[in-house]
Motif scaffolding. Structure first.
Motif, PDB file in Angstrom:
ATOM      1  N   THR A   1       0.579   4.185  -2.844  1.00 30.06           N
ATOM      2  CA  THR A   1       0.209   5.557  -2.495  1.00 30.06           C
ATOM      3  C   THR A   1       1.353   6.532  -2.788  1.00 30.06           C
ATOM      4  O   THR A   1       1.119   7.676  -3.186  1.00 30.06           O
ATOM      5  CB  THR A   1      -0.197   5.653  -1.013  1.00 30.06           C
ATOM      6  OG1 THR A   1       0.850   5.129  -0.183  1.00 30.06           O
ATOM      7  CG2 THR A   1      -1.474   4.863  -0.758  1.00 30.06           C
TER       8      THR A   1
ATOM      9  N   PHE B   1      -4.390  -4.143  -7.167  1.00 23.30           N
ATOM     10  CA  PHE B   1      -3.566  -2.937  -7.244  1.00 23.30           C
ATOM     11  C   PHE B   1      -2.890  -2.843  -8.618  1.00 23.30           C
ATOM     12  O   PHE B   1      -2.859  -1.775  -9.237  1.00 23.30           O
ATOM     13  CB  PHE B   1      -2.494  -2.954  -6.152  1.00 23.30           C
ATOM     14  CG  PHE B   1      -2.906  -2.302  -4.864  1.00 23.30           C
ATOM     15  CD1 PHE B   1      -3.330  -0.981  -4.848  1.00 23.30           C
ATOM     16  CD2 PHE B   1      -2.855  -2.994  -3.666  1.00 23.30           C
ATOM     17  CE1 PHE B   1      -3.695  -0.364  -3.661  1.00 23.30           C
ATOM     18  CE2 PHE B   1      -3.226  -2.394  -2.470  1.00 23.30           C
ATOM     19  CZ  PHE B   1      -3.646  -1.074  -2.468  1.00 23.30           C
TER      20      PHE B   1
ATOM     21  N   VAL C   1       0.832  -1.202   0.000  1.00 30.26           N
ATOM     22  CA  VAL C   1       0.000   0.000   0.000  1.00 30.26           C
ATOM     23  C   VAL C   1       0.871   1.258   0.000  1.00 30.26           C
ATOM     24  O   VAL C   1       0.585   2.227  -0.705  1.00 30.26           O
ATOM     25  CB  VAL C   1      -0.943   0.001   1.223  1.00 30.26           C
ATOM     26  CG1 VAL C   1      -1.706   1.321   1.306  1.00 30.26           C
ATOM     27  CG2 VAL C   1      -1.922  -1.162   1.145  1.00 30.26           C
TER      28      VAL C   1
ATOM     29  N   PRO D   1     -10.002   1.738  -1.154  1.00 29.82           N
ATOM     30  CA  PRO D   1     -10.323   0.334  -0.866  1.00 29.82           C
ATOM     31  C   PRO D   1     -11.541  -0.170  -1.632  1.00 29.82           C
ATOM     32  O   PRO D   1     -11.554  -1.306  -2.131  1.00 29.82           O
ATOM     33  CB  PRO D   1     -10.553   0.333   0.646  1.00 29.82           C
ATOM     34  CG  PRO D   1      -9.688   1.440   1.156  1.00 29.82           C
ATOM     35  CD  PRO D   1      -9.759   2.498   0.099  1.00 29.82           C
TER      36      PRO D   1
ATOM     37  N   LEU E   1      -3.106   3.531   6.832  1.00 31.62           N
ATOM     38  CA  LEU E   1      -2.734   2.131   6.617  1.00 31.62           C
ATOM     39  C   LEU E   1      -3.635   1.212   7.442  1.00 31.62           C
ATOM     40  O   LEU E   1      -4.013   0.122   6.978  1.00 31.62           O
ATOM     41  CB  LEU E   1      -1.266   1.918   6.991  1.00 31.62           C
ATOM     42  CG  LEU E   1      -0.243   2.549   6.045  1.00 31.62           C
ATOM     43  CD1 LEU E   1       1.161   2.460   6.651  1.00 31.62           C
ATOM     44  CD2 LEU E   1      -0.270   1.855   4.676  1.00 31.62           C
TER      45      LEU E   1
ATOM     46  N   TRP F   1      -6.858   0.943   5.554  1.00 35.41           N
ATOM     47  CA  TRP F   1      -6.678   0.048   4.405  1.00 35.41           C
ATOM     48  C   TRP F   1      -6.731  -1.415   4.852  1.00 35.41           C
ATOM     49  O   TRP F   1      -7.398  -2.250   4.234  1.00 35.41           O
ATOM     50  CB  TRP F   1      -5.325   0.327   3.736  1.00 35.41           C
ATOM     51  CG  TRP F   1      -5.330   1.420   2.709  1.00 35.41           C
ATOM     52  CD1 TRP F   1      -4.939   2.707   2.882  1.00 35.41           C
ATOM     53  CD2 TRP F   1      -5.745   1.316   1.348  1.00 35.41           C
ATOM     54  NE1 TRP F   1      -5.076   3.414   1.715  1.00 35.41           N
ATOM     55  CE2 TRP F   1      -5.563   2.583   0.749  1.00 35.41           C
ATOM     56  CE3 TRP F   1      -6.225   0.269   0.568  1.00 35.41           C
ATOM     57  CZ2 TRP F   1      -5.865   2.840  -0.594  1.00 35.41           C
ATOM     58  CZ3 TRP F   1      -6.536   0.510  -0.779  1.00 35.41           C
ATOM     59  CH2 TRP F   1      -6.354   1.779  -1.338  1.00 35.41           C
ATOM     60  N   TRP F   2      -6.022  -1.715   5.924  1.00 36.67           N
ATOM     61  CA  TRP F   2      -5.985  -3.097   6.429  1.00 36.67           C
ATOM     62  C   TRP F   2      -7.376  -3.547   6.881  1.00 36.67           C
ATOM     63  O   TRP F   2      -7.810  -4.652   6.566  1.00 36.67           O
ATOM     64  CB  TRP F   2      -4.991  -3.201   7.569  1.00 36.67           C
ATOM     65  CG  TRP F   2      -4.989  -4.552   8.240  1.00 36.67           C
ATOM     66  CD1 TRP F   2      -5.573  -4.870   9.435  1.00 36.67           C
ATOM     67  CD2 TRP F   2      -4.386  -5.757   7.763  1.00 36.67           C
ATOM     68  NE1 TRP F   2      -5.366  -6.201   9.718  1.00 36.67           N
ATOM     69  CE2 TRP F   2      -4.644  -6.767   8.717  1.00 36.67           C
ATOM     70  CE3 TRP F   2      -3.654  -6.075   6.625  1.00 36.67           C
ATOM     71  CZ2 TRP F   2      -4.192  -8.076   8.562  1.00 36.67           C
ATOM     72  CZ3 TRP F   2      -3.203  -7.382   6.466  1.00 36.67           C
ATOM     73  CH2 TRP F   2      -3.470  -8.366   7.425  1.00 36.67           C
TER      74      TRP F   2
END
Length: 215
Positions: free
Chosen positions: A17, A48, A13, A64, A29, A32-33
């Motif tokens: 980014t 991605f 990630v 996401p 982060l 995102w997780w």
């Protein structure tokens, strides 16, 4: 994904980014997780990759939800895939042997439904209802993005009997992707999901204190 994937996920990630000139903060982060943890790391990586190569939308940084949509990530689809694994494993392996799936959420849901061995007691008439219950429970966890505790191994009938008799069981069979199943095995717990303990002895009632004269 499992906790062992976290460092690789963060690195991925962060790289994406940074590519768009907007490095992710530690808080970002975490978000995102939380959004993508239910998905396989390899699938997230591929999503991605497809996003950054997309000539129409690849000029914008992904969110996401973009990746989830790209992975076909509806909770219903995920639940159907998970139930398909359970159904095939039951028909091929049976419930006599202990098993480890490559999806930790399968372990949690089946345990809540009574365990792996209990599936072997269901009739053909029961099976559609069992499948619906599994999928509804599974979808609930996925929609909430929960990562609940789960048993490392789904105990089969033979190992359950051996444990009761004090004998060692056989190594469990890995269902699905071997590497991911090993990660599920390593990340599980051997504790009961519902804690039950004996309460301490109740204290004797305290006599009321009298104030003033005793009649």
């Amino acid at each position: 994904m499992v906790l062992a994937d976290y460092d690789d996920f963060v690195e991925m990630v962060s790289a994406v980014t940074e590519l768009y000139g907007k490095p992710a903060s530690e808080h970002a982060l975490g978000l995102w997780w939380g959004a993508l943890a239910p998905y396989d790391l390899r699938a997230v990586r591929q999503a991605f990759d497809r996003h950054v190569r997309n000539p129409d939308s690849g000029q914008f940084p992904p969110k996401p939800a973009d990746l989830i949509r790209m992975m076909g990530g509806t909770t219903q689809d995920a639940a159907l895939v998970a139930w398909g694994k359970v159904d095939r494993a039951l028909r091929v392996v049976g419930t006599y042997r202990s098993v480890v799936f490559d999806d930790a959420l399968v372990h949690r849901v089946l345990t809540e439904m009574g365990g792996w061995a209990v599936l072997g007691t269901k009739t053909d008439d029961d099976w559609p209802f069992v499948g619906n219950e599994f999928q509804n429970r599974y979808r609930g966890y996925r929609m909430r993005n929960e990562r609940p505790e789960y048993p490392a191994v789904l105990l089969g009938l033979a190992d359950a009997q051996n444990q009761q008799a004090g004998f060692a069981g056989q190594p469990p069979l890995l269902i699905g992707d071997d590497v991911r199943a090993q990660q599920v095995l390593a990340g599980g717990t051997d504790k009961p999901l519902l804690g039950i303990a004996q309460a301490g002895a109740l204290a004797a009632p305290v006599a009321p204190k009298r104030i003033g004269r005793t009649p």
